[in-house]
Each structure stands twice: as structure tokens, then as C-alpha cells.
Design an enzyme around this catalytic site. Structure first.
Site, PDB file in Angstrom:
ATOM      1  N   LYS A 163       0.824  -1.216   0.000  1.00 14.36           N
ATOM      2  CA  LYS A 163       0.000   0.000   0.000  1.00 14.36           C
ATOM      3  C   LYS A 163       0.853   1.259   0.000  1.00 14.36           C
ATOM      4  CE  LYS A 163      -4.411  -1.777   1.288  1.00 14.36           C
ATOM      5  NZ  LYS A 163      -5.441  -2.023   2.289  1.00 14.36           N
ATOM      6  N   ARG A 209      -3.542 -10.152   4.752  1.00 11.69           N
ATOM      7  CA  ARG A 209      -3.946 -10.131   3.340  1.00 11.69           C
ATOM      8  C   ARG A 209      -2.787  -9.563   2.530  1.00 11.69           C
ATOM      9  NH1 ARG A 209      -5.999  -6.543  -0.239  1.00 11.69           N
ATOM     10  NH2 ARG A 209      -7.499  -7.301  -1.764  1.00 11.69           N
TER      11      ARG A 209
HETATM   12  C1  7PJ Z   1      -8.164  -4.417   1.540  1.00 11.80           C
HETATM   13  C2  7PJ Z   1      -9.190  -5.221   1.067  1.00 11.80           C
HETATM   14  C3  7PJ Z   1      -7.854  -4.423   2.942  1.00 11.80           C
HETATM   15  C4  7PJ Z   1      -9.614  -6.041   3.174  1.00 11.80           C
HETATM   16  C5  7PJ Z   1      -8.321  -4.109  -0.580  1.00 11.80           C
HETATM   17  C6  7PJ Z   1      -5.317  -3.166  -1.959  1.00 11.80           C
HETATM   18  C7  7PJ Z   1      -6.621  -2.469  -2.085  1.00 11.80           C
HETATM   19  N1  7PJ Z   1      -9.910  -6.036   1.866  1.00 11.80           N
HETATM   20  N2  7PJ Z   1      -9.289  -5.006  -0.273  1.00 11.80           N
HETATM   21  N3  7PJ Z   1      -8.635  -5.251   3.699  1.00 11.80           N
HETATM   22  N4  7PJ Z   1      -7.618  -3.738   0.503  1.00 11.80           N
HETATM   23  N5  7PJ Z   1     -10.315  -6.824   4.005  1.00 11.80           N
HETATM   24  O1  7PJ Z   1      -5.213  -4.385  -1.853  1.00 11.80           O
HETATM   25  O2  7PJ Z   1      -4.301  -2.433  -1.982  1.00 11.80           O
HETATM   26  O3  7PJ Z   1      -7.000  -3.719   3.461  1.00 11.80           O
HETATM   27  S1  7PJ Z   1      -8.054  -3.521  -2.193  1.00 11.80           S
END
Ligand code: 7PJ
Length: 279
Positions: A221, A256
């Protein structure tokens, strides 16, 4: 704590790694490499070989400034991929969506977890999640993807987000969703300045008192890029792994990530320190 993800067990007594499988043509960090089911499957397969426990399939880009995707377009992107993975690979598939129709069709195709960046605030989403009986990750976002990075404001970022979680959890419980099915995510980068993100990471253990598992997504990020002198997404690996370890130390249950192998290696070190080499 063991979650039942459509018949597959997710044992959170040890932290787990969720590998990101983007099927968006405009996702900033993998440039839309994973649109065709064939390519998506091989990427999912590699992430599983690398030690991922969950594959998170997402067809709606939620990066700052992103445009909304139509229901049909999102279905067309994600459902063939969910089907292909669940029919060939034995893993938990999570569906990264805010749309009730996508939640339903993905669950019918075998998805075992709903990952909703809108924390089930879209019309009909709570009801869909209640019916599907799979675990749900409720993520916090301030504002909307198009404008959320404009001027986010908090009193105290950890307590404001805790309050949001309490409201969303209460809403889910009153709709008949079991507390045991809920996972919380403070939503790094979603309506947060760099300072907010750092305060959140430093104070992540403040969410433990809510008594629910925490999912954390910091991988690649912009908060990592900014600290590393504006490093582009493909040069944020070491920073992302460091942030993942800090999150583990503060109680994160699910990470994640894009880079599964390096994160799994880091997790093995953390587990060895916690539980011993044979533990
Ligand atoms: C997240 C997400 C996060 C959860 C994205 C990216 C943007 N779902 N989906 N948490 N971020 N739960 O992956 O940079 O931080 S999309």
C-alpha cells in the site's frame, strides 16, 4: 477459534495468510495480469504452494480514485475464477465484494468467506451475508473510494474505528448473523492519512478488546511506498513484510498480502519464537 468457511475449517489459533488474486484490469499493483481464469488459477496455485491459507478473489478495484464497477461486469470477472479455483484446488476462497448479488453467486460457486470493504453497508448486504452463513470480514473505510483520501479526519483513529466496528457488529447480530462469524479489519489506506495508518498499526492491539479476529491488509500500500521515498508498488516487498510482522505482534489473525512466500517465511519466524521450532 475455528471458523467454518462453507465446510472448510479456518483455524485461527495460529495466524493465517490470505493471498490476493485481483481480477481487475486496473488494479494498481498487479496491472490487471490476472483476468483470465487460466492465469488466475495458476497464480492461485502458486500462492497455495507458497503457503497461502485463503485466496481472496476481487473484481472491484477499491484503490483510491477508482471508478465503480457494474454488477454484471464484476460477476463476469469473478465468478468464473471462483468456480475454477474451488473446483480444482482445495482451499478457502474469499470473495472481495460489497455487492449482495456477487456475494450470493460467489458463495454458490464455492466461496467460503465474504470480504467486504463496505462492512455490509450496501443495501441488502447484511441479509445476503446472513443467508449465506459464511464468515464475513467487516472492513472500515471513511468516505468512498473516489474521494476517501481527500481529507480524512478522526478524533482518535483507533477509538473512532472501534466505535464503527461496534455499530456494524450490533447491526449484524440484530440481523441474525452469529458473532462467531465476524472478522474485523481497520482498513489501512481507506480514508486514512499516512499518520492515521501508522497510529492504527501502532495501536492495533487496541482492537483486541472487541474479542474478534483481526484481518490486516497493508501489502504494497501507499503508506509503505511513501515511507520508502515514494517507492513504486513492486519495490515495497520488504516494507510490507516488516509491516506484516508488526501487525502479527499486535494480534493480527489474518494477513492479506500479494507476496505470499515472503510473508509465510516471516510468519514462520514469528511462530517459532512464539511456540518453539516444533510447536
Ligand atoms: C483491503 C481489502 C484491505 C480487506 C483491498 C489493496 C486495495 N480487503 N481489499 N482489507 N484492501 N479486508 O489491496 O491495496 O485492506 S483492495
Amino acid at each position: 477459534m475455528i471458523l467454518d468457511c462453507a465446510g472448510k475449517q479456518l483455524d485461527l489459533s495460529r495466524p493465517k495468510v490470505m493471498g490476493i488474486l485481483n481480477v481487475t484490469p486496473d488494479s494498481f499493483s498487479d496491472g490487471g495480469d490476472f483476468i483470465s481464469p487460466v492465469i488466475a488459477i495458476s497464480h492461485a496455485e502458486q500462492m497455495l504452494l507458497d503457503g497461502a491459507d485463503i485466496i481472496d478473489v476481487g473484481g472491484e478495484s477499491t484503490r483510491p480514485g477508482a471508478d465503480a464497477v457494474s454488477e454484471q461486469e464484476e460477476l463476469d470477472r469473478v465468478i468464473p475464477v471462483v468456480e475454477a479455483i474451488t473446483s480444482r484446488l482445495s482451499t478457502i476462497v474469499s470473495i472481495d465484494t460489497s455487492k449482495p448479488v456477487v456475494m450470493r453467486e460467489a458463495a454458490a460457486a464455492g466461496a467460503g468467506l465474504i470480504n467486504d470493504v463496505l462492512a455490509l453497508q450496501a443495501p441488502g448486504a447484511v441479509m445476503a451475508a446472513q443467508e449465506l452463513e459464511v464468515p464475513i470480514c467487516l472492513m472500515h473505510m471513511q468516505g468512498w473510494p473516489r474521494t476517501m483520501q481527500k481529507d480524512p479526519v478522526y478524533g482518535d483513529v483507533v477509538s473512532d474505528i472501534s466505535e464503527f466496528f461496534e455499530q456494524r457488529v450490533a447491526n449484524c447480530l440484530s440481523a441474525g448473523i452469529l458473532r462467531e462469524r465476524l472478522i474485523l479489519d481497520p482498513g489501512f489506506g481507506f480514508g486514512k492519512t499516512l499518520e492515521h495508518n501508522l497510529t492504527l498499526l501502532a495501536g492495533l492491539d487496541g482492537f483486541r478488546e472487541l474479542g474478534l479476529p483481526l484481518l490486516v491488509g497493508i501489502s504494497r500500500k501507499s503508506m509503505i511506498g511513501t515511507i520508502l521515498n515514494d517507492a513504486p508498488a513492486d519495490e515495497r516487498l520488504y516494507g510490507s513484510v516488516a509491516a506484516a510482522v508488526l501487525a502479527l505482534e499486535r494480534g493480527a489473525s489474518i494477513l492479506r498480502v500479494h507476496d505470499v512466500k515472503p510473508t509465510v517465511d516471516a510468519l514462520k519466524i514469528v511462530n517459532a519464537v512464539r511456540f518453539g521450532v516444533n510447536g
